[in-house]
Design a protein around this motif. Structure first.
Motif, PDB file in Angstrom:
ATOM      1  N   ASN A 365       0.831  -1.209   0.000  1.00 11.92           N
ATOM      2  CA  ASN A 365       0.000   0.000   0.000  1.00 11.92           C
ATOM      3  C   ASN A 365       0.865   1.258   0.000  1.00 11.92           C
ATOM      4  O   ASN A 365       0.565   2.227  -0.711  1.00 11.92           O
ATOM      5  CB  ASN A 365      -0.930   0.003   1.219  1.00 11.92           C
ATOM      6  N   TYR A 366       1.914   1.255   0.796  1.00  5.79           N
ATOM      7  CA  TYR A 366       2.807   2.426   0.853  1.00  5.79           C
ATOM      8  C   TYR A 366       3.458   2.664  -0.507  1.00  5.79           C
ATOM      9  O   TYR A 366       3.539   3.794  -0.990  1.00  5.79           O
ATOM     10  CB  TYR A 366       3.880   2.229   1.922  1.00  5.79           C
ATOM     11  N   ARG A 369       1.057   4.154  -3.072  1.00  9.93           N
ATOM     12  CA  ARG A 369       0.625   5.523  -2.814  1.00  9.93           C
ATOM     13  C   ARG A 369       1.758   6.545  -2.858  1.00  9.93           C
ATOM     14  O   ARG A 369       1.508   7.736  -3.058  1.00  9.93           O
ATOM     15  CB  ARG A 369      -0.051   5.604  -1.434  1.00  9.93           C
ATOM     16  N   ASN A 370       2.977   6.109  -2.675  1.00  7.28           N
ATOM     17  CA  ASN A 370       4.072   7.063  -2.502  1.00  7.28           C
ATOM     18  C   ASN A 370       5.208   6.936  -3.505  1.00  7.28           C
ATOM     19  O   ASN A 370       6.243   7.575  -3.346  1.00  7.28           O
ATOM     20  CB  ASN A 370       4.653   6.928  -1.086  1.00  7.28           C
ATOM     21  N   ARG A 447      -0.129   5.839 -10.551  1.00  7.08           N
ATOM     22  CA  ARG A 447      -0.138   6.462  -9.227  1.00  7.08           C
ATOM     23  C   ARG A 447      -1.344   7.367  -9.060  1.00  7.08           C
ATOM     24  O   ARG A 447      -1.936   7.441  -7.974  1.00  7.08           O
ATOM     25  CB  ARG A 447       1.157   7.242  -9.021  1.00  7.08           C
ATOM     26  N   GLU A 450      -4.361   5.227  -8.279  1.00  8.65           N
ATOM     27  CA  GLU A 450      -4.317   4.803  -6.875  1.00  8.65           C
ATOM     28  C   GLU A 450      -4.704   5.963  -5.959  1.00  8.65           C
ATOM     29  O   GLU A 450      -5.408   5.780  -4.956  1.00  8.65           O
ATOM     30  CB  GLU A 450      -2.907   4.311  -6.546  1.00  8.65           C
ATOM     31  N   GLN A 451      -4.256   7.159  -6.340  1.00  9.94           N
ATOM     32  CA  GLN A 451      -4.576   8.353  -5.557  1.00  9.94           C
ATOM     33  C   GLN A 451      -6.083   8.617  -5.568  1.00  9.94           C
ATOM     34  O   GLN A 451      -6.682   8.919  -4.525  1.00  9.94           O
ATOM     35  CB  GLN A 451      -3.812   9.542  -6.148  1.00  9.94           C
ATOM     36  N   ASP A 454      -7.966   5.998  -3.512  1.00 12.94           N
ATOM     37  CA  ASP A 454      -7.812   6.264  -2.090  1.00 12.94           C
ATOM     38  C   ASP A 454      -8.718   7.421  -1.662  1.00 12.94           C
ATOM     39  O   ASP A 454      -9.326   7.392  -0.590  1.00 12.94           O
ATOM     40  CB  ASP A 454      -6.340   6.586  -1.800  1.00 12.94           C
TER      41      ASP A 454
END
Length: 472
Positions: A365-366, A369-370, A447, A450-451, A454
């Motif tokens: 997950n990290y 997201r990052n 990304r 995913e953003q 979320d």
């Protein structure tokens, strides 16, 4: 009072000594000189009984003893005797070289021949006296190899080279010649570059720094060999840095190999033992074969013979080895079900590959997201500072950090000045302080998806909480 013959012999020896200061006059009409033997092409030398072949660039010198008889040069040739330490030159070759002095004297019709004979020996030494190979006893191997290595270093130390990095002339004593390609760099530049690569984990760039180095492949790309741990220690690099290099290199190979299974113990997670990637014991003994650039490992073929029913549950009985042993904690476990080893005849089912531990899921997950994935090799990248034109650490592809699009190497910045790229237009310097340096920034590509997912997940939770509050 000296006779004319004596004066003539004395004069020739003194003249020869002025040309070759290393000539030693032992007696009024006798002298000796050591002539270096450095063949233009290193001589293949094998040592009995093992017959291992070494290419030797510097051999022990050829010692020439001269004696001028009373009737030299008019009536008699000079007396010569040749020898070498370690007796590496074959007796028949020595005899042939000695006879050449008489042949030259006859050719010169009784004239002075010392300079011509010394010149002949020097030219013959450049071709290893006509020898194509040499076989010697094993007892002289170490001395011969050490002599060649010592002479090579002594001559190198005396030369002056232009370092290909700092471009300054440096004495060989502070330089290093690469073993495979012979490019020369000063030790300081080499150490700065290689230590930095190893410190940053960029082990695929631990190689010669020359732009001319490497073999060009049919596809136009260059294949460059990595430096071996042994050579890194000779430069020298600290032992701790070389050990880090070897460990990272091995780790990258293991992680890229889909056939490697990891220990099921959550506190261990070591790789299974395998002869393909032996555990590092002493980097000082690691040769070139241990440090080649890793080749892509082919995943297991989808066309493997299928098994079903009882055969599927009895994997391993028909020659498919299920036993694996962790190289770190030595746990014996099954490759199929990842349980502690239960023997070949116990039924087991493969573990669900999509099942992740809580820790693995949090890590995934990290990353989602990052980080922004490279469009070529999908390795996750996170920016700490700078513009949004990124170069992948792994495959060197150019890409946009905001949307993940591949960028042409010849003009990567055109992406940010093109109005059609609405999500990235004029955003080259967004996040200049890195992901953690500024607030929320809208991304595109994987990304960005995913953003958004979320965001809507958080929005749904917020609405649900509001509804729950109203109901209560």
């Amino acid at each position: 009072m000296a006779t004319a013959g004596e004066d003539e012999r004395t004069e020739e020896l003194e003249t020869l000594q002025s040309i070759y200061p290393e000539l030693v006059i032992d007696a009024p009409f006798a002298a000796h000189i050591d002539l270096p033997v450095a063949p233009t092409v290193p001589l293949p030398v094998s040592f009995e009984p093992i017959q291992e072949v070494h290419r030797i660039a510097y051999l022990p010198p050829l010692r020439l003893h001269l004696a001028l008889p009373a009737d030299y040069p008019a009536e008699a040739p000079p007396k010569v005797k040749l020898s070498t330490s370690l007796s590496w030159l074959p007796p028949d070759t020595v005899e042939k070289l000695e006879k050449e002095a008489h042949a030259l004297w006859e050719e010169y019709s009784g004239g002075q021949v010392l300079f011509a004979y010394v010149s002949y020996l020097q030219e013959a030494a450049e071709t290893a006296f006509g020898l194509s190979e040499l076989t010697l006893l094993d007892s002289v191997q170490n001395e011969l190899l050490q002599y060649s290595k010592r002479m090579k270093r002594e001559l190198f130390d005396k030369e002056t080279f232009d370092c290909e990095v700092c471009l300054e002339p440096k004495k060989g004593s502070v330089c290093y010649r690469m073993e495979r390609c012979n490019h020369v760099f000063c030790v300081q530049c080499l150490q700065d570059y290689l230590n930095n690569c190893i410190e940053e984990g960029d082990v695929n760039n631990v190689k010669c720094m020359s732009t001319d180095c490497g073999k060009t492949m049919p596809n136009g790309k260059k294949k460059e060999r990595l430096l071996s741990p042994k050579e890194l220690l000779r430069i020298p690099l600290p032992l701790q840095a070389v050990e880090r290099y070897a460990k990272i290199k091995r780790k990258k190979k293991i992680e890229a190999d889909p056939t490697i299974i990891y220990c099921p113990r959550s506190w261990c997670q070591g790789a299974m033992r395998t002869d393909k990637y032996p555990k590092i014991k002493d980097v000082r003994e690691m040769d070139d074969s241990d440090s080649e650039p890793e080749e892509p490992v082919e995943p297991p073929s989808d066309k493997q013979p299928t098994v079903s029913g009882l055969e599927k549950r009895m994997v391993g009985v028909a020659g498919m080895d299920r036993l694996a042993v962790c190289e770190d904690c030595t746990l014996a476990f099954c490759k199929v079900c990842l349980a502690s080893w239960h023997g070949d005849f116990v039924r087991c089912e493969p573990r669900d590959k999509n099942q992740l531990t809580e820790e693995d899921q949090a890590s995934l997950n990290y990353i989602m997201r990052n980080t922004s994935p490279c469009p070529t090799c999908s390795v996750p990248c996170q920016k700490s500072y700078g513009c949004n034109h990124m170069t992948c650490f792994q495959c060197k592809s150019h890409f946009c950090y905001l949307c993940g699009a591949w960028l042409p190497p010849e003009n990567p910045y055109g992406h940010f000045s093109n109005p059609r790229n609405k999500g990235c237009f004029n955003r080259l310097m967004d996040l200049v302080e890195g992901d953690m340096g500024e607030g929320e920034v809208q991304f595109g590509g994987a990304r960005g998806a995913e953003q958004m997912a979320d965001f809507w997940e958080q929005e749904a939770m917020r609405i649900q909480n509001e509804l729950n509050a109203q109901d209560s």
